[in-house]
Design an enzyme around this catalytic site. Structure first.
Site, PDB file in Angstrom:
ATOM      1  N   ASP A  68       0.833  -1.202   0.000  1.00 12.52           N
ATOM      2  CA  ASP A  68       0.000   0.000   0.000  1.00 12.52           C
ATOM      3  C   ASP A  68       0.863   1.245   0.000  1.00 12.52           C
ATOM      4  O   ASP A  68       1.801   1.373   0.806  1.00 12.52           O
ATOM      5  CB  ASP A  68      -0.895   0.033   1.242  1.00 12.52           C
TER       6      ASP A  68
ATOM      7  N   LYS B 293      -6.334  -7.351   0.548  1.00  8.06           N
ATOM      8  CA  LYS B 293      -7.431  -7.848   1.386  1.00  8.06           C
ATOM      9  C   LYS B 293      -7.123  -9.225   1.961  1.00  8.06           C
ATOM     10  O   LYS B 293      -7.444  -9.511   3.112  1.00  8.06           O
ATOM     11  CB  LYS B 293      -8.736  -7.880   0.583  1.00  8.06           C
TER      12      LYS B 293
ATOM     13  N   ALA C  93      -4.090 -10.611   2.630  1.00  9.74           N
ATOM     14  CA  ALA C  93      -3.082 -10.488   3.682  1.00  9.74           C
ATOM     15  C   ALA C  93      -3.657  -9.801   4.916  1.00  9.74           C
ATOM     16  O   ALA C  93      -3.373 -10.198   6.052  1.00  9.74           O
ATOM     17  CB  ALA C  93      -1.870  -9.720   3.158  1.00  9.74           C
ATOM     18  N   ASN C  94      -4.470  -8.769   4.701  1.00  7.18           N
ATOM     19  CA  ASN C  94      -5.074  -8.070   5.845  1.00  7.18           C
ATOM     20  C   ASN C  94      -5.933  -9.018   6.674  1.00  7.18           C
ATOM     21  O   ASN C  94      -5.895  -9.001   7.915  1.00  7.18           O
ATOM     22  CB  ASN C  94      -5.964  -6.916   5.357  1.00  7.18           C
TER      23      ASN C  94
ATOM     24  N   THR D 266     -22.530  -6.090   5.797  1.00  4.06           N
ATOM     25  CA  THR D 266     -21.998  -5.098   6.727  1.00  4.06           C
ATOM     26  C   THR D 266     -22.510  -3.718   6.345  1.00  4.06           C
ATOM     27  O   THR D 266     -22.587  -3.373   5.160  1.00  4.06           O
ATOM     28  CB  THR D 266     -20.469  -5.116   6.752  1.00  4.06           C
ATOM     29  N   LEU D 267     -22.843  -2.918   7.355  1.00  2.00           N
ATOM     30  CA  LEU D 267     -23.514  -1.630   7.145  1.00  2.00           C
ATOM     31  C   LEU D 267     -22.773  -0.477   7.811  1.00  2.00           C
ATOM     32  O   LEU D 267     -23.371   0.527   8.170  1.00  2.00           O
ATOM     33  CB  LEU D 267     -24.952  -1.709   7.678  1.00  2.00           C
ATOM     34  N   GLY D 268     -21.445  -0.609   7.990  1.00  2.00           N
ATOM     35  CA  GLY D 268     -20.671   0.461   8.599  1.00  2.00           C
ATOM     36  C   GLY D 268     -21.112   0.724  10.024  1.00  2.00           C
ATOM     37  O   GLY D 268     -21.252  -0.187  10.837  1.00  2.00           O
TER      38      GLY D 268
ATOM     39  N   ASP E 290     -11.662  -5.709   6.553  1.00  2.00           N
ATOM     40  CA  ASP E 290     -10.805  -6.896   6.571  1.00  2.00           C
ATOM     41  C   ASP E 290     -10.586  -7.401   7.991  1.00  2.00           C
ATOM     42  O   ASP E 290     -10.526  -8.618   8.226  1.00  2.00           O
ATOM     43  CB  ASP E 290      -9.464  -6.590   5.904  1.00  2.00           C
TER      44      ASP E 290
END
Length: 325
Positions: free
Chosen positions: A25, A52, A54-55, A229-231, A266
């Site tokens: 990154d 993603k 590796a994370n 997922t919705l934050g 992740d």
């Protein structure tokens, strides 16, 4: 007496095996993410390990799982750095190919509120052939949880899915980014994890949509358990399996300060996989993942959070936090 959350921190009998991407990154910090045609000045730049796959592998290892990574990096300095970083986390990297293609690169722009915009150049991630995935996964067992994401070719995802089915292992597919896969893939999927945008994209491609919430419609159409997922609004878990009535809205845990949201999703998936592998049921594993996500946003970088079992349990036990990230 131990709680279900306590049991998630105990050693798992199986492994979390991650088939996915490894990127270097390049992170730039700005006041605001630039609009099309706009140039802005960054206040900080740095390089950090990401991808993603590796994370999620790092998140699962920090959450207490035994982890194996399968993927590809370039035969270059970035590839060597990524492998060294994973090995330092105790992750088995024998299944990572060294490719003549350059190591994957992600350009990550983070604004003052911690929100991000990411552009990925896949590089070696698209040079991990299905034959390598199949060969590497011959050691899978029914106790393992296999995880894959959308940053690798669909053919490699499908090879991983078939290997999971052959071994009786659970297959967690985080289809991020959302990519086209063959209809036959879904019979191998134990749990599909997507965000609300990926869920909407998948629903648009269906010939028919059952009624209900987006998660329920997608689960009903595909015939697999779905977690959307919705934050800050939490997540929605639906399992349409015969004899199952699982349809649960799960809360989010608020972070006292949001530094960088890059690795939150992740961290969620990796910690969920670790808890599921350790014997947690899906709703509790999702809470485990949500707690890890809330810890991840408090640090910079896709692998910056330290969501250890102790830290996750502290979030889960803190009933004063009404919502999670």
């Amino acid at each position: 007496m131990s709680t279900r959350a306590d049991r998630a921190s105990q050693p798992a009998s199986g492994r979390v095996v991650v088939v996915g991407s490894l990127n270097m990154d390049l992170i730039v910090t700005v006041e605001a993410i630039p609009a099309p045609g706009q140039t802005v000045l960054a206040s900080q730049t740095r390089r950090a390990c990401g991808g993603k796959g590796a994370n999620q592998a790092v998140a699962a290892a920090r959450a207490g799982a035994q982890v194996t990574m399968v993927g590809a990096v370039g035969d270059d300095a970035d590839g060597a750095a990524l492998l060294d970083a994973l090995a330092a986390e105790g992750i088995d990297v024998d299944g990572v190919l060294r490719s003549p293609e350059p190591t994957g690169l992600a350009l990550v722009t983070v604004d003052a509120a911690g929100e991000n915009a990411i552009t990925v150049a896949p590089g070696a991630n698209h040079a991990c052939p299905p034959a390598h995935v199949t060969a590497t996964l011959r050691s899978l067992t029914a106790a393992d949880v296999l995880v894959a994401q959308g940053e690798i070719p669909a053919e490699s995802i499908e090879a991983a899915a078939r290997a999971a089915s052959a071994a009786g292992a659970r297959f967690l597919l985080n289809l991020a980014p959302a990519i086209a896969v063959s209809p036959g893939l879904w019979r191998h999927v134990s749990l599909l994890v997507v965000n609300e945008h990926e869920c909407a994209w998948l629903l648009e491609g269906l010939d028919h949509e059952p009624s209900g919430s987006p998660a329920a419609r997608l689960a009903g159409a595909l015939g697999v358990a779905v977690l959307v997922t919705l934050g800050t609004d939490g997540s929605h878990l639906v399992d349409p399996s015969p004899g199952t009535t699982l349809d649960e809205a799960l809360p989010a845990f608020a972070a006292p300060q949001v530094v960088d949201t890059t690795g939150a999703g992740d961290a969620f998936v990796g910690a969920l996989a670790a808890a599921w592998c350790a014997g947690h049921d899906l709703p509790d594993a999702a809470r485990w993942g949500a707690a890890a996500g809330s810890l991840a946003v408090r640090a910079s970088g896709a692998q910056g959070g330290r969501a250890t079992p102790e830290a996750i349990l502290a979030v889960l036990r803190d009933t004063s936090e009404p919502s999670e990230r």
